[in-house]
Design an enzyme around this catalytic site. Structure first.
Site, PDB file in Angstrom:
ATOM      1  N   THR A  86      28.452  16.880 -12.635  1.00  0.00           N
ATOM      2  CA  THR A  86      29.610  17.771 -12.824  1.00  0.00           C
ATOM      3  C   THR A  86      29.184  19.166 -12.366  1.00  0.00           C
ATOM      4  OG1 THR A  86      28.884  18.131 -15.096  1.00  0.00           O
ATOM      5  CG2 THR A  86      30.590  16.482 -14.758  1.00  0.00           C
ATOM      6  N   ARG A 153      15.905  17.153 -22.289  1.00  0.00           N
ATOM      7  CA  ARG A 153      15.265  18.176 -21.469  1.00  0.00           C
ATOM      8  C   ARG A 153      14.476  17.503 -20.364  1.00  0.00           C
ATOM      9  NH1 ARG A 153      11.683  20.633 -25.984  1.00  0.00           N
ATOM     10  NH2 ARG A 153      11.939  18.465 -26.633  1.00  0.00           N
ATOM     11  N   ASN A 210      23.943  24.362 -25.530  1.00  0.00           N
ATOM     12  CA  ASN A 210      23.219  24.912 -24.374  1.00  0.00           C
ATOM     13  C   ASN A 210      23.426  26.410 -24.244  1.00  0.00           C
ATOM     14  OD1 ASN A 210      21.905  22.637 -23.655  1.00  0.00           O
ATOM     15  ND2 ASN A 210      22.907  22.378 -21.668  1.00  0.00           N
ATOM     16  N   CYS A 262      21.120  22.729 -15.888  1.00  0.00           N
ATOM     17  CA  CYS A 262      22.041  22.771 -17.030  1.00  0.00           C
ATOM     18  C   CYS A 262      22.379  24.164 -17.530  1.00  0.00           C
ATOM     19  CB  CYS A 262      21.460  21.938 -18.163  1.00  0.00           C
ATOM     20  SG  CYS A 262      21.334  20.215 -17.707  1.00  0.00           S
TER      21      CYS A 262
HETATM   22  C1  UDX Z   1      18.314  21.964 -21.151  1.00  0.00           C
HETATM   23  C2  UDX Z   1      18.493  21.751 -22.650  1.00  0.00           C
HETATM   24  O1  UDX Z   1      17.282  22.106 -23.328  1.00  0.00           O
HETATM   25  C3  UDX Z   1      18.807  20.276 -22.927  1.00  0.00           C
HETATM   26  O2  UDX Z   1      19.039  20.094 -24.306  1.00  0.00           O
HETATM   27  C4  UDX Z   1      20.068  19.898 -22.131  1.00  0.00           C
HETATM   28  O3  UDX Z   1      20.396  18.540 -22.354  1.00  0.00           O
HETATM   29  C5  UDX Z   1      19.840  20.133 -20.673  1.00  0.00           C
HETATM   30  O4  UDX Z   1      19.491  21.509 -20.445  1.00  0.00           O
HETATM   31  P1  UDX Z   1      16.442  21.592 -19.345  1.00  0.00           P
HETATM   32  O5  UDX Z   1      17.371  22.364 -18.464  1.00  0.00           O
HETATM   33  O6  UDX Z   1      15.835  20.343 -18.837  1.00  0.00           O
HETATM   34  O7  UDX Z   1      17.200  21.210 -20.735  1.00  0.00           O
HETATM   35  O8  UDX Z   1      15.210  22.549 -19.673  1.00  0.00           O
HETATM   36  P2  UDX Z   1      14.792  23.481 -20.876  1.00  0.00           P
HETATM   37  O9  UDX Z   1      13.480  23.019 -21.350  1.00  0.00           O
HETATM   38  O10 UDX Z   1      15.875  23.666 -21.825  1.00  0.00           O
HETATM   39  O11 UDX Z   1      14.555  24.888 -20.095  1.00  0.00           O
HETATM   40  C6  UDX Z   1      15.656  25.479 -19.458  1.00  0.00           C
HETATM   41  C7  UDX Z   1      15.176  26.787 -18.823  1.00  0.00           C
HETATM   42  O12 UDX Z   1      14.818  27.728 -19.853  1.00  0.00           O
HETATM   43  C8  UDX Z   1      13.929  26.627 -17.954  1.00  0.00           C
HETATM   44  O13 UDX Z   1      14.047  27.478 -16.817  1.00  0.00           O
HETATM   45  C9  UDX Z   1      12.798  27.112 -18.860  1.00  0.00           C
HETATM   46  O14 UDX Z   1      11.697  27.634 -18.138  1.00  0.00           O
HETATM   47  C10 UDX Z   1      13.501  28.207 -19.636  1.00  0.00           C
HETATM   48  N1  UDX Z   1      12.885  28.480 -20.932  1.00  0.00           N
HETATM   49  C11 UDX Z   1      12.880  27.499 -21.876  1.00  0.00           C
HETATM   50  C12 UDX Z   1      12.346  29.734 -21.189  1.00  0.00           C
HETATM   51  O15 UDX Z   1      12.348  30.613 -20.326  1.00  0.00           O
HETATM   52  N2  UDX Z   1      11.797  29.990 -22.407  1.00  0.00           N
HETATM   53  C13 UDX Z   1      11.764  29.041 -23.389  1.00  0.00           C
HETATM   54  O16 UDX Z   1      11.239  29.325 -24.467  1.00  0.00           O
HETATM   55  C14 UDX Z   1      12.314  27.759 -23.112  1.00  0.00           C
END
Ligand code: UDX
Length: 461
Positions: A86, A153, A210, A262
């Site tokens: 999506t 994630r 999210n 996401c």
């Molecule tokens: C996210 C949500 O966590 C998950 O629940 C949803 O289903 C999909 O989107 P994801 O995108 O795989 O998962 O990664 P995530 O680990 O959440 O990190 C997202 C972004 O935030 C990354 O760029 C990561 O580097 C950043 N991040 C994450 C930070 O900068 N600091 C943090 O403490 C955590």
């Protein structure tokens, strides 16, 4: 149960394999024949730790297979998941065309008691719209449509499925809720909370979750900036606030700005839903702007540290994936930062343990290296953009000997400042005082004379 998963991408593949692991018979269907053939040969379109092994194990048990024959698969299904992409539209709202196409494709082949479950991240009201679409294709004989958002994630998707914090089951018909409960019974029996609600609430829960997680990241990035100005240490502040159960310690690591498939997409969709619903989400709109701005601002900081002239200067980028343990480059900070450095005349060497192939599609004129040490060779400075575990244990003496310059910029705060500086390097990160060899010596001298670190930290470089 017989389960069909429409869409063999990040979510469909992982969810399909995990449902097979729970004991269901799963058929993953995709419009991309080549993708299905590759998966059939064990070549997955994505890197996700443990997924290849889980797929192989369940294919071996005959509980998981891959097909392009949607009609046959759907005609015997108890549950059909829609797990297609999506993507964002230019106005930030999401493009539901793939979901609607999937709904139309399956409509003629559904048994009357088959449950359709939307797993894709969709705006509120989509499950109801899909129900109407399908009824129109079936002479107004409706089928039940539920919403079951994922909270996986990348890099930990299997664990996030098997040890979910909760399962959200959104249904507007009683029998739909019962069938979903039966599907997830093995997880519910392990004590995973099962949230029964309507489809609109389930769709909103996904976006609100999210958006909040992204907000938490944006907040700690702001706190890191504040710490830099106030001579604080963001790690200490994050620890101190995170121990409050109402805040929680997760997602309080400062970084170069969130990326991935996401958070950027879902925050934009959440803001668009707010505008459409007459409830403008100004917090999230500000977050989106600041997150995009952060990547550009950090590029400017790197250029400032490189000094002038910049042409002929070389920066070594360690990590290009949007986060560790994935090869995914979608909206990664590197996609903003690297081109800005190149535009200023900086030569780029880069290393990433997993994302080189995908990054090479998006980043041009990059000298890709097989190790962080070859990337460091003759580099004027090093920038860590992704928190790969191997970067936490770099041989800093070897790095120092390979470099032409003396600066390490750690945009994931994964290195120990003192260890870096002990090798004669200058270290800067996010939300922590910059450390140089001279400052470290002054610290040591003052420690002997009983001065406090904060006195040193407060003193100018
Ligand atoms: C996210 C949500 O966590 C998950 O629940 C949803 O289903 C999909 O989107 P994801 O995108 O795989 O998962 O990664 P995530 O680990 O959440 O990190 C997202 C972004 O935030 C990354 O760029 C990561 O580097 C950043 N991040 C994450 C930070 O900068 N600091 C943090 O403490 C955590």
């Amino acid at each position: 149960m017989n389960v069909v998963m429409i869409g063999a991408g990040y979510v469909g593949l992982t969810t399909g394999a995990c449902l097979a692991e729970l004991g269901h018979d799963v058929c993953c269907v995709d419009v991309d024949d080549q993708k299905i053939m590759n998966i059939d040969r064990g070549r997955l379109p994505i890197y996700e730790p443990g997924l290849a092994e889980l797929i192989a194990a369940n294919r071996g048990r005959g509980r998981l297979n891959f097909s392009c024959d949607l009609p046959s698969a759907v005609s015997v299904a108890d549950i059909v998941f829609i797990a297609v992409g999506t993507p964002s539209r230019p106005d930030g709202d999401i493009d539901l065309s793939h979901v609607e196409t999937a709904a139309r494709d399956i409509a003629p082949h559904l048994r009357p008691d088959t449950l359709i479950v939307i797993k894709s991240t969709v705006v509120a009201g989509t499950a109801r719209r899909v129900r109407q679409l399908i009824a129109q294709q079936r002479q107004n004989r409706p089928v039940a449509v539920a919403s079951n958002p994922e909270f996986l994630r990348e890099g930990s998707a299997i664990a996030d499925f098997m040890n979910a914090d909760r399962i959200v089951a959104g249904s507007d018909e009683e029998e739909a809720g019962a069938k979903l409960a039966a599907l997830y019974r093995p997880l519910v029996e392990r004590g995973i909370p099962y949230v029964r609600t309507g489809t609109i609430n389930a769709e909103l829960i996904k976006y609100a979750a999210n958006a909040f997680l992204a907000l938490k990241i944006g907040f700690i990035n702001d706190v890191a900036d504040l710490c830099e100005g106030a001579e604080g240490d963001v790690a200490a502040v994050a620890e101190g606030i995170g121990l409050d159960r109402r805040i929680g310690s997760a997602f309080l690591s400062p970084g170069p700005g969130f990326g991935g498939s996401c958070f950027p997409k879902d925050t934009r969709a959440f803001a668009a839903t707010g505008r459409r619903s007459g409830a403008q989400q100004t917090l999230i709109e500000t977050l989106i702007r600041k997150n995009d701005e952060r990547k550009r601002l950090l590029a400017q900081r790197i250029l400032q540290q490189l000094g002038s002239p910049r042409s002929g200067k070389r920066a070594a980028i360690l990590g290009t994936a949007f986060k560790a343990n994935t090869d995914d480059m979608r909206e990664a900070a590197a996609l903003t930062i690297v081109p800005l450095l190149q535009k200023a005349g900086v030569e780029i060497a880069a290393h990433d343990p997993r994302a080189r192939a995908t990054a090479s599609v998006h980043l041009t004129d990059v000298h890709w290296c097989d190790s962080p040490y070859t990337a460091a060779k003759d580099a004027d400075l090093i920038v860590i953009l992704t928190e790969w575990p191997e970067y936490r244990h770099l041989d800093l003496g070897r790095i120092a000997r390979a470099m032409r310059g003396r600066r390490i910029i750690d945009y994931r705060n994964i290195l120990e400042p003192k260890k870096v500086v002990q090798h004669g390097l200058e270290y800067s990160s996010l939300g922590r005082p910059k450390l140089t060899p001279s400052r470290l010596q002054k610290t040591a001298a003052q420690a002997e004379s009983g001065s406090r670190w904060t006195d040193i930290a407060a003193s100018p470089l």
